[in-house]
Motif scaffolding. Structure first.
Motif, short mmCIF file in Angstrom:
data_model
loop_
_atom_site.label_atom_id
_atom_site.label_comp_id
_atom_site.label_asym_id
_atom_site.label_seq_id
_atom_site.Cartn_x
_atom_site.Cartn_y
_atom_site.Cartn_z
N LYS A 71 -7.32 12.68 0.06
CA LYS A 71 -6.27 11.80 -0.94
C LYS A 71 -5.66 12.79 -1.71
O LYS A 71 -6.22 13.70 -2.30
N PRO A 72 -4.41 12.48 -2.26
CA PRO A 72 -3.66 11.41 -2.02
C PRO A 72 -2.85 11.52 -0.60
O PRO A 72 -1.91 10.64 -0.58
N GLY A 73 -3.19 12.18 0.35
CA GLY A 73 -2.25 12.07 1.40
C GLY A 73 -2.67 11.13 2.11
O GLY A 73 -3.51 10.17 2.27
N GLU A 74 -1.51 10.47 2.74
CA GLU A 74 -1.53 9.15 3.66
C GLU A 74 -2.41 9.40 4.88
O GLU A 74 -2.96 8.15 5.41
N GLU A 75 -2.61 10.44 5.59
CA GLU A 75 -3.25 10.35 6.89
C GLU A 75 -4.91 10.11 6.59
O GLU A 75 -5.34 9.36 7.72
N ILE A 76 -5.39 10.40 5.52
CA ILE A 76 -6.80 9.93 5.44
C ILE A 76 -6.98 8.42 5.20
O ILE A 76 -8.05 7.95 5.60
N PHE A 77 -5.99 7.77 4.65
CA PHE A 77 -6.09 6.51 4.27
C PHE A 77 -5.83 5.81 5.82
O PHE A 77 -6.52 4.62 6.39
N ARG A 78 -4.95 6.22 6.54
CA ARG A 78 -4.66 5.84 8.04
C ARG A 78 -5.81 6.17 8.82
O ARG A 78 -6.30 5.36 9.53
N LEU A 126 -8.56 -4.18 0.34
CA LEU A 126 -8.46 -3.99 -1.13
C LEU A 126 -8.94 -2.60 -1.59
O LEU A 126 -10.05 -2.27 -1.07
N PHE A 127 -8.22 -1.67 -2.06
CA PHE A 127 -8.79 -0.22 -2.55
C PHE A 127 -9.14 -0.30 -3.89
O PHE A 127 -8.13 -0.53 -4.70
N ILE A 128 -10.28 0.21 -4.17
CA ILE A 128 -10.48 0.26 -5.48
C ILE A 128 -10.82 1.76 -5.85
O ILE A 128 -11.52 2.55 -5.14
N GLU A 129 -9.88 2.11 -6.89
CA GLU A 129 -9.76 3.62 -7.18
C GLU A 129 -9.57 3.80 -8.81
O GLU A 129 -8.97 2.72 -9.33
N ASP A 130 -9.96 4.97 -9.08
CA ASP A 130 -9.67 5.56 -10.57
C ASP A 130 -8.59 6.69 -10.88
O ASP A 130 -8.43 6.69 -11.96
N SER A 131 -8.14 7.02 -9.65
CA SER A 131 -6.67 8.06 -9.63
C SER A 131 -5.82 7.39 -9.44
O SER A 131 -5.23 6.74 -8.29
N PRO A 132 -4.39 7.49 -10.31
CA PRO A 132 -3.34 6.94 -10.13
C PRO A 132 -2.59 7.35 -9.01
O PRO A 132 -1.88 6.77 -8.33
N GLN A 133 -2.75 8.76 -8.78
CA GLN A 133 -1.94 9.30 -7.36
C GLN A 133 -2.45 8.66 -6.22
O GLN A 133 -1.61 8.72 -5.23
N HIS A 134 -3.81 8.25 -6.24
CA HIS A 134 -4.38 7.81 -4.92
C HIS A 134 -3.83 6.33 -4.87
O HIS A 134 -3.88 5.64 -3.77
N GLU A 140 -1.29 5.17 -5.80
CA GLU A 140 0.01 5.23 -5.47
C GLU A 140 0.19 5.30 -3.91
O GLU A 140 1.15 4.40 -3.48
N THR A 141 -0.64 6.19 -3.33
CA THR A 141 -0.33 6.28 -1.85
C THR A 141 -1.02 4.90 -1.18
O THR A 141 -0.38 4.52 -0.24
N ALA A 142 -1.87 4.20 -1.62
CA ALA A 142 -2.74 3.28 -1.07
C ALA A 142 -1.58 2.19 -0.95
O ALA A 142 -1.04 1.41 -0.27
N ARG A 143 -0.90 2.11 -2.20
CA ARG A 143 0.46 0.95 -2.33
C ARG A 143 1.48 1.12 -1.38
O ARG A 143 2.00 0.19 -0.86
N ARG A 144 1.81 2.35 -1.20
CA ARG A 144 3.14 2.77 -0.35
C ARG A 144 2.41 2.47 1.20
O ARG A 144 3.58 1.95 1.88
N LEU A 145 1.42 2.49 1.35
CA LEU A 145 0.89 2.11 2.91
C LEU A 145 0.58 0.56 3.03
O LEU A 145 0.20 0.27 4.01
#
Length: 212
Positions: free
Chosen positions: A150-157, A171-179, A181-186
């Protein structure tokens, strides 16, 4: 029609286990290093460790070469693991209860073999979890093993494909804003845990508010 349960994708550090990066920075300084990293950014050496591109031995050698350290392996490991704090029992109990209720759960963590080994040792010692945190969820996805971070998209995919989940149902539960952001974009729904919020404080309300 029954309410469809969302799938739960958890970060590890700062969500399930408490983390204090400053403890590792201070421990490294005590060894004579000017090492610097934050929750948002870190040097290539750390990225390479977390994606499995270098071994623990190569990581230690890199620390010595880059930061002029002469510390032993044990001293470096102790300093590197200093950031790892506790895993509160209440968080594990909440996840266990959600699984009983039928929620599917997975972990998506930027981490490395040194931390995985140490955390799982503690979880086995404290809670009797023979396989560490893997005993608490349906699947675990570590950056070290996946070869992506993270925050790369491919690990989420990757995680969504492996779990056969749709982003809109997750639902993705996270404490880093950059991560986040990626999750929301996906297209994932997100729960951004910022101090002093904890998993027990925020997750039940987020589940109640999840779109039907």
């Amino acid at each position: 029609m029954p309410h469809k349960l969302p799938h739960l994708l958890f970060d590890f550090g700062g969500v399930i286990i408490n983390i204090d990066y400053n403890r590792t920075l201070e421990a490294m300084r005590q060894l004579g290093s000017g090492i610097e990293f934050t929750q948002a950014a870190q040097a290539k050496l750390f990225d390479e460790l977390e994606t499995g591109h270098i071994s623990a031995d190569q990581f230690r050698a890199g620390l010595r070469a880059h930061y002029g350290l002469t510390a032993t392996d044990a001293q470096l490991d102790e300093a590197w693991n200093a950031m790892l704090l506790d895993v509160p029992a209440g968080r594990l109990a909440l996840i266990a209860e959600l699984r009983v209720q039928g929620y599917q759960t997975a972990l998506l963590s930027n981490t490395n073999q040194l931390h995985i080994t140490e955390i799982n040792r503690r979880l086995k010692e404290q809670y009797g979890l023979q396989n560490g945190i893997a005993d608490c969820l349906d699947r675990v996805f570590y950056s070290q093993h996946v070869g992506l971070r993270k925050p790369g998209e491919e690990i989420f995919r990757h995680a969504l494909r492996e779990m056969n989940w749709e982003a809109a149902d997750t639902l993705f539960i996270e404490d880093s804003p950059q991560h986040i952001e990626t999750a929301r974009r996906l297209g994932l729904h997100t729960l951004f845990l910022t101090p002093p919020l904890t998993l027990q404080d925020a997750l039940p309300a987020a589940l109640r508010a999840f779109p039907a």
